[in-house]
Design an enzyme around this catalytic site. Structure first.
Site, PDB file in Angstrom:
ATOM      1  N   ASP A  30      56.327  94.805  54.907  1.00 28.20           N
ATOM      2  CA  ASP A  30      56.224  95.954  55.815  1.00 28.20           C
ATOM      3  C   ASP A  30      54.765  96.109  56.228  1.00 28.20           C
ATOM      4  OD1 ASP A  30      58.484  98.377  56.312  1.00 28.20           O
ATOM      5  OD2 ASP A  30      56.417  98.812  56.920  1.00 28.20           O
ATOM      6  N   THR A 122      69.668  96.378  64.851  1.00 30.43           N
ATOM      7  CA  THR A 122      70.648  96.495  65.928  1.00 30.43           C
ATOM      8  C   THR A 122      69.922  96.234  67.248  1.00 30.43           C
ATOM      9  OG1 THR A 122      71.808  98.125  64.609  1.00 30.43           O
ATOM     10  CG2 THR A 122      72.316  98.096  66.973  1.00 30.43           C
ATOM     11  N   ASN A 211      79.688 100.850  66.557  1.00 27.47           N
ATOM     12  CA  ASN A 211      79.097 102.185  66.432  1.00 27.47           C
ATOM     13  C   ASN A 211      79.598 103.119  67.526  1.00 27.47           C
ATOM     14  OD1 ASN A 211      77.761 101.672  64.118  1.00 27.47           O
ATOM     15  ND2 ASN A 211      75.703 101.696  64.960  1.00 27.47           N
ATOM     16  N   PHE A 252      86.643 108.491  59.722  1.00 31.40           N
ATOM     17  CA  PHE A 252      85.899 108.988  60.893  1.00 31.40           C
ATOM     18  C   PHE A 252      86.762 109.895  61.763  1.00 31.40           C
ATOM     19  CE2 PHE A 252      83.096 105.962  59.230  1.00 31.40           C
ATOM     20  CZ  PHE A 252      81.823 106.293  59.668  1.00 31.40           C
ATOM     21  N   GLY A 260      75.196 112.559  64.103  1.00 36.66           N
ATOM     22  CA  GLY A 260      73.743 112.412  64.182  1.00 36.66           C
ATOM     23  C   GLY A 260      73.342 111.143  63.459  1.00 36.66           C
ATOM     24  N   CYS A 263      71.611 106.000  63.795  1.00 36.52           N
ATOM     25  CA  CYS A 263      72.302 104.938  64.538  1.00 36.52           C
ATOM     26  C   CYS A 263      73.138 105.421  65.716  1.00 36.52           C
ATOM     27  CB  CYS A 263      73.175 104.125  63.587  1.00 36.52           C
ATOM     28  SG  CYS A 263      72.189 103.203  62.392  1.00 36.52           S
ATOM     29  N   LYS A 324      73.905 113.609  56.981  1.00 36.92           N
ATOM     30  CA  LYS A 324      75.052 113.384  56.101  1.00 36.92           C
ATOM     31  C   LYS A 324      74.577 113.492  54.660  1.00 36.92           C
ATOM     32  CE  LYS A 324      76.495 109.142  55.500  1.00 36.92           C
ATOM     33  NZ  LYS A 324      76.860 107.719  55.636  1.00 36.92           N
ATOM     34  N   ARG A 331      66.837 111.749  60.857  1.00 37.52           N
ATOM     35  CA  ARG A 331      66.835 111.315  62.256  1.00 37.52           C
ATOM     36  C   ARG A 331      68.082 111.811  62.994  1.00 37.52           C
ATOM     37  NH1 ARG A 331      65.193 105.039  61.375  1.00 37.52           N
ATOM     38  NH2 ARG A 331      66.298 105.383  59.419  1.00 37.52           N
TER      39      ARG A 331
HETATM   40  N1  LIG Z   1      69.661 103.023  58.821  1.00 38.00           N
HETATM   41  C1  LIG Z   1      70.895 102.572  58.907  1.00 38.00           C
HETATM   42  O1  LIG Z   1      71.831 103.147  58.354  1.00 38.00           O
HETATM   43  C2  LIG Z   1      71.192 101.315  59.677  1.00 38.00           C
HETATM   44  C3  LIG Z   1      72.434 100.682  59.503  1.00 38.00           C
HETATM   45  C4  LIG Z   1      72.690  99.511  60.219  1.00 38.00           C
HETATM   46  C5  LIG Z   1      71.736  99.021  61.096  1.00 38.00           C
HETATM   47  N2  LIG Z   1      70.557  99.677  61.270  1.00 38.00           N
HETATM   48  C6  LIG Z   1      69.570  99.106  62.187  1.00 38.00           C
HETATM   49  O2  LIG Z   1      68.593  98.405  61.420  1.00 38.00           O
HETATM   50  C7  LIG Z   1      67.304  98.548  62.011  1.00 38.00           C
HETATM   51  C8  LIG Z   1      66.341  99.160  61.009  1.00 38.00           C
HETATM   52  O3  LIG Z   1      66.790 100.450  60.705  1.00 38.00           O
HETATM   53  P1  LIG Z   1      66.184 101.276  59.471  1.00 38.00           P
HETATM   54  O4  LIG Z   1      66.929 102.548  59.416  1.00 38.00           O
HETATM   55  O5  LIG Z   1      66.118 100.405  58.261  1.00 38.00           O
HETATM   56  O6  LIG Z   1      64.685 101.524  60.027  1.00 38.00           O
HETATM   57  P2  LIG Z   1      63.444 102.131  59.262  1.00 38.00           P
HETATM   58  O7  LIG Z   1      62.662 102.860  60.276  1.00 38.00           O
HETATM   59  O8  LIG Z   1      63.890 102.821  58.016  1.00 38.00           O
HETATM   60  O9  LIG Z   1      62.607 100.833  58.797  1.00 38.00           O
HETATM   61  C9  LIG Z   1      61.952  99.970  59.661  1.00 38.00           C
HETATM   62  C10 LIG Z   1      60.717  99.444  58.940  1.00 38.00           C
HETATM   63  O10 LIG Z   1      60.124  98.403  59.735  1.00 38.00           O
HETATM   64  C11 LIG Z   1      58.729  98.464  59.532  1.00 38.00           C
HETATM   65  N3  LIG Z   1      58.043  97.699  60.585  1.00 38.00           N
HETATM   66  C12 LIG Z   1      57.938  97.991  61.905  1.00 38.00           C
HETATM   67  N4  LIG Z   1      57.209  97.036  62.529  1.00 38.00           N
HETATM   68  C13 LIG Z   1      56.847  96.135  61.591  1.00 38.00           C
HETATM   69  C14 LIG Z   1      56.078  94.935  61.607  1.00 38.00           C
HETATM   70  N5  LIG Z   1      55.510  94.482  62.738  1.00 38.00           N
HETATM   71  N6  LIG Z   1      55.897  94.268  60.461  1.00 38.00           N
HETATM   72  C15 LIG Z   1      56.436  94.710  59.311  1.00 38.00           C
HETATM   73  N7  LIG Z   1      57.182  95.837  59.217  1.00 38.00           N
HETATM   74  C16 LIG Z   1      57.376  96.543  60.342  1.00 38.00           C
HETATM   75  C17 LIG Z   1      58.446  99.950  59.543  1.00 38.00           C
HETATM   76  O11 LIG Z   1      57.185 100.246  58.967  1.00 38.00           O
HETATM   77  C18 LIG Z   1      59.631 100.496  58.740  1.00 38.00           C
HETATM   78  O12 LIG Z   1      59.306 100.591  57.363  1.00 38.00           O
HETATM   79  C19 LIG Z   1      67.517  99.359  63.279  1.00 38.00           C
HETATM   80  O13 LIG Z   1      67.720  98.498  64.348  1.00 38.00           O
HETATM   81  C20 LIG Z   1      68.794 100.123  62.988  1.00 38.00           C
HETATM   82  O14 LIG Z   1      69.499 100.466  64.149  1.00 38.00           O
HETATM   83  C21 LIG Z   1      70.267 100.797  60.568  1.00 38.00           C
END
Ligand SMILES: NC(=O)c1ccc[n+]([C@@H]2O[C@H](COP(=O)([O-])OP(=O)(O)OC[C@H]3O[C@@H](n4cnc5c(N)ncnc54)[C@H](O)[C@@H]3O)[C@@H](O)[C@H]2O)c1
Length: 432
Positions: A30, A122, A211, A252, A260, A263, A324, A331
């Site tokens: 990260d 995504t 979704n 669902f 909310g 996603c 939830k 978010r």
């Molecule tokens: N949260 C969910 O429930 C969920 C479920 C399925 C899919 N997704 C998808 O997965 C993706 C990530 O979601 P999330 O909720 O884990 O996001 P998040 O914001 O929790 O995590 C993203 C991480 O990426 C890091 N990051 C950004 N740019 C970077 C870089 N250049 N180098 C290294 N790290 C970097 C950020 O610092 C952050 O810690 C999104 O596209 C989301 O739509 C999320």
């Protein structure tokens, strides 16, 4: 296999930890140094049941590593998962792919042997094509495969969802990467997960379509709940009756506040934006977004009516503010619309959430975090049950606060109306 997760958020951390638990060597990367440093000390920056224990276990076993050096981590790995954020573009509705393309550019200089580059984030249709173009600027075609492997885990149940998924979608345009990924996921396939190999673009669209469909189900039942309230029908009967049809399914289909989270709101907007780009009309999803936007207004109107149109100076309690239960993720939580709107009308808000104080309300006057349910509901005129945490499922309101009887507005239909009314409370819920 040596894996690298770029982006150690909800998706990157959970999938990285689970892969390490299957025995792979995983580096979670990260750019947020603070996050990486606290993970190295065994402190997990997000609330997700069971995650901390798994992180500590696999970190100690040296199967799980944390780093902020993207290039070095990519060089050491065979499979790279991009798990960075894809939020809505500021002032727009399409997905902001800056993080995805920044990472692609950075890793393109570290491909020292054949690697599979996977989007677990995504991403809209054709993002994989764009990543491939970026990588081709610095690398030969046979040095990498770009694959889409969307993630379907739900926050709050993320470890279970990752470990026992219904399906694993792998969108790859070549046989080599597909074979390697089938092998990577073999522990899950042997437990019953369906493995589906599609084209890369199809995998990208499957995630958004899934979704959008789930958001549609929620919105559908929410609108029906409005009708039930006017016709004296219990929405729960409708949900059960419909859900028993295997073509529909019961999940669902629970009426509540607006959907909310990190996603559904952004992904429904992004799929519309993709369709617009290709001159295709997704009118059903457009009306889902519109209906969901209106959902909080409908609930706020109801609050206004419950308080005899006198919100000014009323004391309102929110039990739960996350979108939830079992997550600390704020978010696009409906509380972010409802609380400021009630404050604007002159209400004073106290809230309790099992995941603690929320920075999102810091700058809003008259919003106070309380450390216990009891403190939060003391002296309240109206208690709104916003999130379905287990902590709120068996509150003895009568014993907890002696004397003053407040109104209860249960947005999650947790309580039996007759039982709670028998305790002397005015009780309202959704669609019944
Ligand atoms: N949260 C969910 O429930 C969920 C479920 C399925 C899919 N997704 C998808 O997965 C993706 C990530 O979601 P999330 O909720 O884990 O996001 P998040 O914001 O929790 O995590 C993203 C991480 O990426 C890091 N990051 C950004 N740019 C970077 C870089 N250049 N180098 C290294 N790290 C970097 C950020 O610092 C952050 O810690 C999104 O596209 C989301 O739509 C999320």
């Amino acid at each position: 296999m040596k894996l690298c997760m770029i982006g150690t958020g909800y998706v990157g951390l959970v999938s990285g930890v689970c892969f390490s638990d299957f025995g792979h060597d995983v580096i979670c990367v990260d750019k947020d140094n603070k996050k990486i440093n606290s993970l190295k000390r065994g402190i997990v920056p997000i609330y997700e049941p069971g995650l901390s224990e798994l992180v500590i276990k696999n970190f100690k076993n040296k199967k799980l590593h944390f780093s902020s050096d993207l290039k070095d981590s990519v060089k050491k790995s065979d499979i790279i998962f991009i798990c960075v954020g894809t939020p809505t573009k500021k002032g727009g509705s399409s997905a902001d792919l800056t993080q995805i393309y920044d990472v692609s550019k950075e890793l393109s200089t570290s491909i020292n042997k054949y690697k599979i580059i996977i989007t677990k984030s995504t991403v809209p249709v054709t993002t994989g094509d764009e990543i491939e173009k970026i990588l081709l600027k610095k690398n030969k075609k046979n040095k990498f495969s770009v694959v889409s492997n969307p993630e379907f885990l739900r926050e709050g149940e993320a470890i279970r969802d990752f470990t026992y998924p219904d399906r694993i979608i792998v969108g790859s345009n070549d046989k080599k990467s597909n074979k390697i990924l089938r092998n990577l996921y073999s522990p899950l396939i042997s437990k019953g997960a369906q493995y589906l190999n599609t084209s890369r673009r199809a995998a990208e669209l499957i995630k958004y379509s899934s979704n959008a469909f789930l958001a549609t189900k929620i919105t559908f039942i929410n609108e029906l709940a409005n009708l039930c309230e006017k016709t004296n029908i219990n929405i729960e009967d409708i949900s059960i009756g419909m859900g028993l049809d295997k073509r529909i399914g019961s999940r669902f289909l629970r009426a509540g506040p607006a959907y909310g989270g990190s996603c559904f709101p952004k992904d429904t907007k992004a799929i519309i934006s993709t369709a617009d780009k290709f001159k295709s009309d997704l009118s059903v999803i457009k009306s889902v977004i519109k209906s969901n936007k209106n959902r909080s207004n409908i609930l706020l109107n109801k609050v206004n009516n419950l308080l005899n149109k006198k919100i000014k100076n009323k004391k309102i309690t929110f039990l739960g503010v996350t979108f939830k239960a079992n997550t600390d993720d704020m978010r696009d939580s409906p509380s972010l619309t409802m609380i400021p709107s009630l404050v604007k009308k002159g209400a004073s808000i106290k809230y309790y959430d099992p995941t603690g104080y929320k920075i999102e309300f810091k700058k809003i006057k008259n919003v106070y975090f309380k450390h216990t349910i009891k403190e939060a509901i003391a002296g309240s005129d109206l208690v709104i049950i916003h999130t379905e945490w287990n902590d709120f499922k068996s509150i003895n309101f009568k014993n907890l606060v002696k004397g003053k009887k407040f109104i209860i507005y249960d947005l999650r239909n947790i309580y039996s109306p007759s039982k709670i009314k028998a305790q002397g409370f005015k009780y309202y819920s959704i669609g019944r």
